[in-house]
Design a protein around this motif. Structure first.
Motif, PDB file in Angstrom:
ATOM      1  N   LEU A   6       1.005  -1.442   0.148  1.00 31.93           N
ATOM      2  CA  LEU A   6       0.087  -0.135  -0.351  1.00 31.93           C
ATOM      3  C   LEU A   6       0.819   1.229  -0.017  1.00 31.93           C
ATOM      4  O   LEU A   6       0.624   2.446  -0.539  1.00 31.93           O
ATOM      5  CB  LEU A   6      -1.332  -0.302   1.043  1.00 31.93           C
ATOM      6  N   TRP A   7       2.113   1.370   0.687  1.00 33.12           N
ATOM      7  CA  TRP A   7       2.877   2.250   0.761  1.00 33.12           C
ATOM      8  C   TRP A   7       3.107   2.810  -0.773  1.00 33.12           C
ATOM      9  O   TRP A   7       3.539   3.541  -1.287  1.00 33.12           O
ATOM     10  CB  TRP A   7       4.209   2.292   1.516  1.00 33.12           C
ATOM     11  N   GLU A   8       3.950   1.168  -1.518  1.00 36.41           N
ATOM     12  CA  GLU A   8       4.135   1.685  -2.614  1.00 36.41           C
ATOM     13  C   GLU A   8       2.949   2.490  -3.243  1.00 36.41           C
ATOM     14  O   GLU A   8       3.294   3.587  -4.429  1.00 36.41           O
ATOM     15  CB  GLU A   8       4.827   0.571  -2.830  1.00 36.41           C
ATOM     16  N   SER A   9       2.015   1.482  -2.899  1.00 35.91           N
ATOM     17  CA  SER A   9       1.276   2.636  -4.040  1.00 35.91           C
ATOM     18  C   SER A   9       0.852   3.453  -4.534  1.00 35.91           C
ATOM     19  O   SER A   9       0.039   4.696  -4.804  1.00 35.91           O
ATOM     20  CB  SER A   9      -0.315   1.826  -4.169  1.00 35.91           C
ATOM     21  N   TRP A  10       0.914   4.209  -2.980  1.00 37.45           N
ATOM     22  CA  TRP A  10       0.557   5.321  -2.430  1.00 37.45           C
ATOM     23  C   TRP A  10       1.609   6.212  -2.820  1.00 37.45           C
ATOM     24  O   TRP A  10       1.508   7.725  -2.773  1.00 37.45           O
ATOM     25  CB  TRP A  10      -0.476   5.549  -1.024  1.00 37.45           C
ATOM     26  N   VAL A  11       2.693   5.600  -2.589  1.00 36.17           N
ATOM     27  CA  VAL A  11       3.459   6.396  -3.237  1.00 36.17           C
ATOM     28  C   VAL A  11       3.691   7.196  -4.706  1.00 36.17           C
ATOM     29  O   VAL A  11       3.909   8.384  -5.056  1.00 36.17           O
ATOM     30  CB  VAL A  11       5.671   6.290  -3.117  1.00 36.17           C
ATOM     31  N   TYR A  12       3.450   6.533  -5.227  1.00 35.93           N
ATOM     32  CA  TYR A  12       3.691   6.504  -6.793  1.00 35.93           C
ATOM     33  C   TYR A  12       2.034   7.483  -7.556  1.00 35.93           C
ATOM     34  O   TYR A  12       1.738   8.646  -7.882  1.00 35.93           O
ATOM     35  CB  TYR A  12       3.275   5.118  -7.972  1.00 35.93           C
ATOM     36  N   LYS A  13       0.910   7.753  -6.555  1.00 39.02           N
ATOM     37  CA  LYS A  13      -0.006   8.086  -6.133  1.00 39.02           C
ATOM     38  C   LYS A  13       0.148   9.980  -6.071  1.00 39.02           C
ATOM     39  O   LYS A  13       0.329   9.579  -7.214  1.00 39.02           O
ATOM     40  CB  LYS A  13      -1.119   8.112  -5.533  1.00 39.02           C
ATOM     41  N   PHE A  14       1.433   9.679  -5.204  1.00 38.49           N
ATOM     42  CA  PHE A  14       1.352  11.516  -5.064  1.00 38.49           C
ATOM     43  C   PHE A  14       2.590  11.637  -6.343  1.00 38.49           C
ATOM     44  O   PHE A  14       2.121  12.630  -6.307  1.00 38.49           O
ATOM     45  CB  PHE A  14       2.374  11.115  -3.223  1.00 38.49           C
ATOM     46  N   ILE A  15       3.211  10.717  -6.694  1.00 36.71           N
ATOM     47  CA  ILE A  15       4.804  10.982  -7.513  1.00 36.71           C
ATOM     48  C   ILE A  15       3.033  11.952  -9.364  1.00 36.71           C
ATOM     49  O   ILE A  15       3.859  13.224  -9.654  1.00 36.71           O
ATOM     50  CB  ILE A  15       4.949  10.456  -8.550  1.00 36.71           C
ATOM     51  N   ASP A  16       1.853  11.318  -8.955  1.00 36.80           N
ATOM     52  CA  ASP A  16       1.196  11.099 -10.164  1.00 36.80           C
ATOM     53  C   ASP A  16       0.617  12.645 -10.560  1.00 36.80           C
ATOM     54  O   ASP A  16      -0.161  13.559 -10.978  1.00 36.80           O
ATOM     55  CB  ASP A  16       0.357  10.101 -10.315  1.00 36.80           C
ATOM     56  N   TYR A  17       0.000  13.001  -8.842  1.00 32.34           N
ATOM     57  CA  TYR A  17      -0.303  14.288  -8.234  1.00 32.34           C
ATOM     58  C   TYR A  17       0.439  15.518  -8.421  1.00 32.34           C
ATOM     59  O   TYR A  17       0.164  16.157  -7.866  1.00 32.34           O
ATOM     60  CB  TYR A  17      -1.537  13.938  -7.183  1.00 32.34           C
ATOM     61  N   LYS A  18       1.656  15.190  -8.592  1.00 29.32           N
ATOM     62  CA  LYS A  18       2.710  16.038  -8.052  1.00 29.32           C
ATOM     63  C   LYS A  18       3.062  16.481  -6.998  1.00 29.32           C
ATOM     64  O   LYS A  18       2.686  17.640  -6.686  1.00 29.32           O
ATOM     65  CB  LYS A  18       2.737  16.996  -9.450  1.00 29.32           C
ATOM     66  N   GLN A  19       2.324  16.308  -6.230  1.00 28.50           N
ATOM     67  CA  GLN A  19       2.280  16.458  -4.656  1.00 28.50           C
ATOM     68  C   GLN A  19       3.123  15.649  -3.536  1.00 28.50           C
ATOM     69  O   GLN A  19       3.057  15.760  -2.732  1.00 28.50           O
ATOM     70  CB  GLN A  19       0.843  16.155  -4.045  1.00 28.50           C
TER      71      GLN A  19
END
Length: 199
Positions: A47-60
Motif C-alpha cells: 500500500l505504501w508503494e502504491s500511494w507513493v506513486y499516486k503522490f508522484i502522479d499528483y505532483k504532491q
C-alpha cells in the motif's frame, strides 16, 4: 473500518482508503493526505508503494517525502529511486533533505552511485539555476557517506553553494567563521568543519 475490516460489506478497506486519499489529493490537501497515509496504511509495504506513486502522479510528493518509511516496512529500492528522481525536478530542497535522511539509513535504500551519475548530469545542464546548489550539496552528502572526502570537499568549494552554506552556518552560535575567498586554506577549514558536522 481499520480495526475491524471484516465488518465492511459494500466496500473493502482498500477501496475506502482509495476514495478518501484520492479525494484529499484532488482537493490539494496533500499534507493531510500524507498524515493519513501514516495513520491508515501502517506497515503494509504494498500500500505504501502504491500511494507513493499516486503522490508522484499528483505532483504532491514533497508533502509525503518526509514520512515515507525507511523500515517497518522497507520499500523496494525502485520506489525510493522513483521518489528521488521526481524530487530532483520538482522540489530540489526536499530532494536534498531526503538524500540526507535516506543516505544514512542502516539499510541501503537506493543506488548511491547511480544517483551520483544523475546528479552530475543534472548539474551540468543546470549551471545557472539557483537549484543547482542543492544538487551539488546532495552530491557532497553522498560522497561523505561513501567516505570519498576529497570529492566532497570539491563539491562544498563550488561557488554555487559556498555563499549559501556560509550564510546558514554563520547564523549558528556554534559556527563563528565563513570562508575567506582570498585564502584557500580558510576555505578548506570551513569545508572540513562542515564535513565534520555531517559525520
Amino acid at each position: 473500518a481499520k480495526t475491524d475490516k471484516s465488518s465492511l460489506t459494500l466496500y473493502n478497506y482498500n477501496d475506502l482508503l482509495q476514495l478518501y486519499l484520492t479525494h484529499l489529493l484532488e482537493l490539494r490537501e496533500a499534507s493531510t493526505a500524507a498524515a493519513e497515509c501514516r495513520r491508515l496504511i501502517g506497515e503494509d509495504a504494498a500500500l505504501w508503494e502504491s500511494w507513493v506513486y499516486k503522490f508522484i502522479d499528483y505532483k504532491q510528493l514533497d508533502s509525503m517525502a518526509a514520512i515515507i518509511p525507511m523500515e517497518r516496512p522497507t520499500l523496494s529500492s525502485s520506489v525510493y529511486e522513483a521518489v528521488l528522481l521526481s524530487l530532483i525536478s520538482d522540489s530540489p530542497k526536499v530532494f536534498l533533505d531526503t538524500v540526507k535522511r535516506w543516505g544514512r539509513c542502516a539499510t541501503k535504500l537506493f543506488d548511491h552511485q547511480s544517483l551520483l551519475r544523475t546528479l552530475e548530469q543534472q548539474k551540468a545542464g543546470d549551471r545557472a539555476h539557483a537549484s543547482s546548489s542543492y544538487y551539488i550539496e546532495a552530491q557532497a552528502q553522498l560522497y561523505i557517506i561513501s567516505h570519498m572526502y576529497e570529492k566532497a570537499v570539491n563539491c562544498y568549494l563550488d561557488s554555487r553553494i559556498a555563499d549559501r552554506l556560509a550564510s546558514s552556518s554563520s547564523s549558528s552560535s556554534s559556527f563563528s567563521y565563513k570562508p575567506d575567498k582570498d585564502e584557500n586554506k580558510s576555505d578548506y577549514r570551513f569545508v572540513f568543519d562542515l564535513i565534520e558536522r555531517q559525520n
